[in-house]
Scaffold this motif. Sequence first.
Motif, PDB file in Angstrom:
ATOM      1  N   GLU A  67       5.048   5.186   1.892  1.00  0.00           N
ATOM      2  CA  GLU A  67       5.330   6.531   2.397  1.00  0.00           C
ATOM      3  C   GLU A  67       6.017   6.466   3.765  1.00  0.00           C
ATOM      4  O   GLU A  67       6.956   7.213   4.029  1.00  0.00           O
ATOM      5  CB  GLU A  67       4.042   7.357   2.476  1.00  0.00           C
ATOM      6  N   GLU A 108       0.824  -1.204   0.000  1.00  0.00           N
ATOM      7  CA  GLU A 108       0.000   0.000   0.000  1.00  0.00           C
ATOM      8  C   GLU A 108       0.863   1.262   0.000  1.00  0.00           C
ATOM      9  O   GLU A 108       1.961   1.283   0.556  1.00  0.00           O
ATOM     10  CB  GLU A 108      -0.910   0.022   1.238  1.00  0.00           C
ATOM     11  N   ASN A 109       0.337   2.308  -0.614  1.00  0.00           N
ATOM     12  CA  ASN A 109       1.054   3.569  -0.703  1.00  0.00           C
ATOM     13  C   ASN A 109       1.375   4.136   0.685  1.00  0.00           C
ATOM     14  O   ASN A 109       2.434   4.713   0.897  1.00  0.00           O
ATOM     15  CB  ASN A 109       0.251   4.583  -1.520  1.00  0.00           C
ATOM     16  N   GLU A 110       0.474   3.949   1.624  1.00  0.00           N
ATOM     17  CA  GLU A 110       0.693   4.458   2.984  1.00  0.00           C
ATOM     18  C   GLU A 110       1.939   3.815   3.604  1.00  0.00           C
ATOM     19  O   GLU A 110       2.739   4.494   4.247  1.00  0.00           O
ATOM     20  CB  GLU A 110      -0.542   4.166   3.840  1.00  0.00           C
ATOM     21  N   LYS A 150       4.072  14.680  -7.534  1.00  0.00           N
ATOM     22  CA  LYS A 150       2.801  14.078  -7.115  1.00  0.00           C
ATOM     23  C   LYS A 150       2.557  14.305  -5.623  1.00  0.00           C
ATOM     24  O   LYS A 150       3.393  13.970  -4.793  1.00  0.00           O
ATOM     25  CB  LYS A 150       2.813  12.580  -7.423  1.00  0.00           C
ATOM     26  N   LYS A 151       1.400  14.831  -5.322  1.00  0.00           N
ATOM     27  CA  LYS A 151       1.062  15.150  -3.938  1.00  0.00           C
ATOM     28  C   LYS A 151       0.873  13.913  -3.081  1.00  0.00           C
ATOM     29  O   LYS A 151       1.037  13.961  -1.876  1.00  0.00           O
ATOM     30  CB  LYS A 151      -0.202  16.022  -3.899  1.00  0.00           C
ATOM     31  N   GLU A 152       0.548  12.786  -3.703  1.00  0.00           N
ATOM     32  CA  GLU A 152       0.262  11.586  -2.914  1.00  0.00           C
ATOM     33  C   GLU A 152       1.511  10.839  -2.463  1.00  0.00           C
ATOM     34  O   GLU A 152       1.422   9.878  -1.714  1.00  0.00           O
ATOM     35  CB  GLU A 152      -0.690  10.654  -3.675  1.00  0.00           C
ATOM     36  N   ILE A 153       2.708  11.250  -2.920  1.00  0.00           N
ATOM     37  CA  ILE A 153       3.926  10.543  -2.500  1.00  0.00           C
ATOM     38  C   ILE A 153       5.027  11.512  -2.022  1.00  0.00           C
ATOM     39  O   ILE A 153       6.180  11.395  -2.419  1.00  0.00           O
ATOM     40  CB  ILE A 153       4.467   9.625  -3.624  1.00  0.00           C
ATOM     41  N   PRO A 154       4.705  12.443  -1.147  1.00  0.00           N
ATOM     42  CA  PRO A 154       5.713  13.436  -0.747  1.00  0.00           C
ATOM     43  C   PRO A 154       6.927  12.821  -0.039  1.00  0.00           C
ATOM     44  O   PRO A 154       8.048  13.304  -0.216  1.00  0.00           O
ATOM     45  CB  PRO A 154       4.940  14.370   0.187  1.00  0.00           C
ATOM     46  N   GLU A 155       6.726  11.777   0.734  1.00  0.00           N
ATOM     47  CA  GLU A 155       7.857  11.175   1.445  1.00  0.00           C
ATOM     48  C   GLU A 155       8.787  10.437   0.485  1.00  0.00           C
ATOM     49  O   GLU A 155      10.006  10.454   0.653  1.00  0.00           O
ATOM     50  CB  GLU A 155       7.365  10.223   2.550  1.00  0.00           C
ATOM     51  N   GLN A 156       8.200   9.810  -0.534  1.00  0.00           N
ATOM     52  CA  GLN A 156       9.035   9.128  -1.525  1.00  0.00           C
ATOM     53  C   GLN A 156       9.843  10.139  -2.337  1.00  0.00           C
ATOM     54  O   GLN A 156      11.013   9.911  -2.650  1.00  0.00           O
ATOM     55  CB  GLN A 156       8.171   8.259  -2.439  1.00  0.00           C
TER      56      GLN A 156
END
Length: 196
Positions: free
Chosen positions: A7, A2-4, A84-90
Amino acid sequence: MENEELECRAKITHETCDGIQPMHLVFYEQSIHYSAERCLNAFARYDSMIDSDEAYELISAVQEAIGHSAALSRYFWPTSMGKKKEIPEQLAMRQSRGLKLKKIFGVTDDSPIANRDIRNAWEHFDEKLDTYLISNDAGLFFPSPMIAHHAIADEPTGKVFKLIDPTNEVLILLDKRFFYRPIRDEVERIFKKSVV
């Protein structure tokens, strides 16, 4: 995964390991070595043909070398792909990874492989060609690849599609000059540091 979770892992890697976990460093070193080696092999192929009159082959070898140097540059200057806003930590992890690798390999922001103009000239050649052709409606056009002195591009009425000047190590694409010796020298330096 999962993306979470990705991240979360990226955040830990970014904050505690400067973008690369210690046991993963060898994967980056091997990947950098591969890209540098492929680039230098293409330049070696170019060297073996330097006395020929095969403009297509000479330009092809330089184009291949530049493509591999572009792949190499992305380890040090990762692209954010639209941030991409959904993967700021990556994205943060990739940026810190780039900084760490620059430090390890002694690469600075004024490195010849940091300049993306030549890479973009190849990667977006179709778009550049569209613009070039509709921008230049008069003059003497040279559509075939040529081997010649790069001064030919200085002629106000001359329109150079592709030209290579092996003596001065200049590639001209759509009237723009790209000096490839600095790229080659930088890749050789990185390659020597990447030998494991």
